[in-house]
Enzyme design. Structure first.
Site, short mmCIF file in Angstrom:
data_model
loop_
_atom_site.label_atom_id
_atom_site.label_comp_id
_atom_site.label_asym_id
_atom_site.label_seq_id
_atom_site.Cartn_x
_atom_site.Cartn_y
_atom_site.Cartn_z
N ASN A 9 0.81 -1.16 -0.06
CA ASN A 9 -0.05 -0.04 0.19
C ASN A 9 0.92 1.16 -0.06
OD1 ASN A 9 -1.85 2.08 0.40
ND2 ASN A 9 -2.41 1.25 2.73
N LYS A 11 0.26 4.21 -0.13
CA LYS A 11 -0.41 5.65 0.11
C LYS A 11 -0.07 6.37 -0.42
CE LYS A 11 -0.01 3.24 4.99
NZ LYS A 11 -0.14 3.19 6.04
N HIS A 97 -9.54 1.44 5.47
CA HIS A 97 -8.20 1.31 5.80
C HIS A 97 -8.45 2.19 6.96
CE1 HIS A 97 -4.13 2.47 6.52
NE2 HIS A 97 -4.01 1.55 5.88
N GLU A 99 -6.62 4.75 7.94
CA GLU A 99 -6.44 6.12 7.83
C GLU A 99 -7.82 6.87 7.28
OE1 GLU A 99 -2.95 5.72 5.64
OE2 GLU A 99 -1.96 4.98 7.49
N GLU A 169 -5.84 -4.87 10.75
CA GLU A 169 -4.76 -3.81 10.83
C GLU A 169 -5.03 -3.02 12.28
OE1 GLU A 169 -2.60 -2.82 6.72
OE2 GLU A 169 -4.40 -1.05 7.40
N GLY A 175 2.30 2.22 10.93
CA GLY A 175 3.15 3.47 10.66
C GLY A 175 3.71 3.72 12.26
N SER A 215 3.17 -2.32 10.38
CA SER A 215 4.54 -2.25 10.71
C SER A 215 5.25 -3.62 10.09
CB SER A 215 5.18 -1.88 11.97
OG SER A 215 4.56 -0.54 12.32
P1 PGA Z 1 2.81 0.11 7.66
O1 PGA Z 1 1.21 0.45 7.00
O2 PGA Z 1 3.19 -0.97 7.21
O3 PGA Z 1 3.54 1.56 7.37
O4 PGA Z 1 2.57 0.02 9.23
C1 PGA Z 1 0.40 -0.65 6.94
C2 PGA Z 1 -1.03 -0.16 6.21
O5 PGA Z 1 -1.43 0.82 6.62
O6 PGA Z 1 -1.42 -0.77 5.26
#
Ligand code: PGA
Length: 253
Positions: A9, A11, A97, A99, A169, A175, A215
Site C-alpha cells: 500500500n 499511500k 483502511h 486512515e 490492521e 506506521g 509495521s
Molecule cells: P505500515 O502500514 O506497514 O507502514 O505500518 C500498513 C498499512 O497501513 O497498510
C-alpha cells in the site's frame, strides 16, 4: 491451503514517476508467482501507468485503488468512482483502511456501501478492520473487529464473498513501528475466521484470506506468516522500497 498474499500500500507517497520507477524495480525481482500472490496499491494518478507497465510485462500482479467513492457517478467533486479506477486498470480496491476511518471519519455503513459499489463494478475488495489502542486496552479489540467484519460485509452473499480479502490492521500498529505479536495477531485472525464461518459457513471461511497489516517488515514477516490464520500482509512503509518489498514477497526463502 491458502496461497500467501503480499500487498503493498503505497499511500500518498509517490507521484506517477516514483510509482513507475518502483513497479519497474519490483518487476525486475525474481518472484515465484506460483507460490505467492502479489499486489500493489498506488495513488489514483499512478494507477494507469502502473497497471499498464505490469500488463506489458505480463506478470500476475494485482493492482488496487486505495479507496473509491461509494457513489456510482455524478456531482461529487474530488471523488473517484469504482468504474473510473477499473477503467484505469485496477482490479481491486482497499476499503476501510484505518486512515480512512480515523482521518476521514468513514464509518461502517459507508464502508459497506463502498464494498457493494466495488463488487458491482468488477473490483475485488481488501476490507480492512482493526481496533484502536483504547479499544485494545479496554479489552474490546476482538468485539470491535468482529463487529467491523459483520458490518463491512452486510448483504454480501455467498456469490460475491470469494472476491473479498480481509486485512486485520490494528490502528496502533500502523506506521508506528509497533507490531502486534504473531500470537496477538493470530488470536484476532482466528476470531475473524470464526465470524466469517458464522456468516458463510466453515468451507467458505476456510478459503478467505486474512492479511495482517501494521509495521510488517522483512525481519518480522516470517514469524507472522507461520501462524495458521495469517495468510499474507498489507504493507505500507516497507513496500516503498523494492528490495525490502522483494524480501517480504520472498519471505519463504
Ligand atoms: P505500515 O502500514 O506497514 O507502514 O505500518 C500498513 C498499512 O497501513 O497498510
Amino acid at each position: 491451503m491458502r496461497k500467501p498474499y503480499i500487498y503493498g500500500n503505497w499511500k500518498m507517497n509517490l507521484d506517477m514517476h516514483g510509482s513507475s520507477d518502483l513497479i519497474s524495480s519490483i518487476l525486475s525481482v525474481k518472484i515465484d508467482y506460483t507460490k505467492v500472490d502479489v499486489g500493489v496499491a498506488p495513488d489514483f494518478s499512478s494507477l494507469y501507468k502502473v497497471s499498464q507497465t505490469i500488463k506489458q510485462m505480463g506478470y500476475p500482479i494485482s493492482v488496487a485503488a486505495q479507496n473509491i467513492s461509494a457513489e456510482e457517478k455524478g456531482a461529487f467533486t474530488g471523488d473517484v468512482s469504482a468504474a473510473m479506477v477499473f477503467a484505469a486498470g485496477a482490479d481491486s480496491t482497499i476499503l476501510g483502511h484505518s486512515e480512512r476511518r480515523m482521518i476521514f471519519a468513514e464509518g461502517d455503513e459507508l464502508i459497506n456501501q463502498k464494498v457493494k459499489t466495488a463488487l458491482r463494478n468488477n473490483l475485488d475488495v481488501i476490507l480492512c478492520v482493526g481496533e484502536t489502542l483504547d479499544e485494545r486496552e479496554s479489552g474490546v479489540a476482538a468485539d470491535r473487529v468482529v463487529y467491523q467484519v459483520g458490518m463491512g460485509l452486510k448483504d454480501i452473499g455467498m456469490d460475491r464473498i470469494n472476491r473479498v480479502t480481509l486485512a486485520y490492521e490494528p490502528v496502533w500498529a500502523i506506521g508506528t513501528g509497533k507490531t502486534a505479536t504473531p500470537a496477538d495477531a493470530e488470536d484476532i485472525h482466528g476470531k475473524i475466521r470464526t465470524q466469517l464461518s458464522k456468516m458463510y459457513g466453515p468451507v467458505v471461511a476456510e478459503k478467505i484470506r486474512i492479511l495482517y497489516g501494521g509495521s510488517v517488515k522483512p525481519d518480522n514477516v516470517s514469524a507472522l506468516m507461520m501462524r495458521e490464520n495469517i495468510d499474507g500482509a498489507l504493507v505500507g512503509g516497507a513496500s516503498l522500497d523494492a528490495t525490502s518489498f522483494a524480501k517480504l514477497v520472498n519471505f519463504n526463502g
